[in-house]
Design an enzyme around this catalytic site. Sequence first.
Site, PDB file in Angstrom:
ATOM      1  NE  ARG A 277      -1.285   2.440   2.939  1.00  0.00           N
ATOM      2  CZ  ARG A 277      -0.791   3.562   3.483  1.00  0.00           C
ATOM      3  NH1 ARG A 277      -0.696   4.679   2.774  1.00  0.00           N
ATOM      4  NH2 ARG A 277      -0.344   3.550   4.725  1.00  0.00           N
ATOM      5  CG  ASP A 278       3.507   4.179   2.955  1.00  0.00           C
ATOM      6  OD1 ASP A 278       3.318   5.125   2.178  1.00  0.00           O
ATOM      7  OD2 ASP A 278       4.198   4.278   3.983  1.00  0.00           O
TER       8      ASP A 278
ATOM      9  CG  HIS B  63       5.343   4.445   9.132  1.00  0.00           C
ATOM     10  ND1 HIS B  63       4.477   3.588   8.487  1.00  0.00           N
ATOM     11  CD2 HIS B  63       5.944   5.154   8.153  1.00  0.00           C
ATOM     12  CE1 HIS B  63       4.553   3.782   7.177  1.00  0.00           C
ATOM     13  NE2 HIS B  63       5.433   4.744   6.956  1.00  0.00           N
TER      14      HIS B  63
ATOM     15  CG  HIS C 206       9.455   7.720   5.608  1.00  0.00           C
ATOM     16  ND1 HIS C 206       9.017   8.036   4.350  1.00  0.00           N
ATOM     17  CD2 HIS C 206       8.401   7.123   6.215  1.00  0.00           C
ATOM     18  CE1 HIS C 206       7.765   7.657   4.194  1.00  0.00           C
ATOM     19  NE2 HIS C 206       7.361   7.098   5.324  1.00  0.00           N
TER      20      HIS C 206
ATOM     21  CB  CYS D 160       4.492  10.875   1.904  1.00  0.00           C
ATOM     22  SG  CYS D 160       2.929  11.732   2.195  1.00  0.00           S
TER      23      CYS D 160
ATOM     24  CG  ASN E  16       7.712   3.529   3.903  1.00  0.00           C
ATOM     25  OD1 ASN E  16       7.255   4.272   4.757  1.00  0.00           O
ATOM     26  ND2 ASN E  16       7.096   3.312   2.754  1.00  0.00           N
TER      27      ASN E  16
END
Length: 312
Positions: free
Chosen positions: A24-25, A218, A220, A251, A260
């Site tokens: 997804r991300d 989470h 990066h 993003c 990420n």
Amino acid sequence: MTLPMVVKDPRLPARVRIYEVGARDGLQNEKATVRTEVKAEFIHRLASAGLRTVEATSFVHPKWVPQLADAEALFPQLQDLAEAVRLPVLVPNEKGLDRALALGARDVAVFASATESFARANLNRTVDEALAMFEPVVTRARAAGAHVRGYLSMCFGDPWEGAVPAAQVTRVCRRLVDMGCDELSLGDTIGVATPGQVAALLRDLNDAGIPTDRLGVHFHDTYGQALSNTLTALRHGVTTVDASAGGLGGCPYAKSATGNLATEDLVWMLDGLGIDTGVDLTRLTATSVWMAEQLGRPSPSRTVRALSHQEQ
């Protein structure tokens, strides 16, 4: 294949749950459309590597994230995994929740911001307006028996506002918990956090009555700090870490946000610390090499590059 030497640290958790966000991300920002069948194969391969939480897609309007416009087509292709693997989906509003629940989703997530600037850029709302929009989503999801995650972006720094005070983050986290979120994911969306900042925020959240076992992180890797920040969180007792296979993702609403934390880089570190994840690093690396071939470029993960080079 080379594997890390194991030296355990008694101060760290015995097991870590990896919350895999690559499908997804990781893929949402890809300019070229990734075929639904490739996404389904990617998720199946991730599950075969031992990942037991794999975020599948987002039920956002296709206009905003065209790459995920196939959510209704993709999710049914994953139902053979549903007994063994949690397949969370992002739901931006009640309409997105309706779409997800209609397909049988049991894990959903909402995506909030700790800063006004990013709330405007990402949701076209103030922070408080966005939280008001999420409240009925969370309430209805919980009533339907779904587990609800609250993502919180810009927890450490914002490209428009600079450093984000811990108290500001804690206020929004408290609102998300009070509305019924089962867990929170603390996002370093532009990758500027450092270990001291991570430790300070976790202490602040605990002081506000939010227990560590409801928190995930989470990170990066914009400035190469994702693993050091993760280790800091583990030392605080955090046992849920978000990561993206092959280091995919960024993003779309924060131009300085690079990839990420790569799942393989995380697993290499955790394996070396003797922390159980249930993930087979060899299979996971092969999956990311395969996905990189589908995308037509090499994986940014250092561990993927190192281990795949050994195989050549």
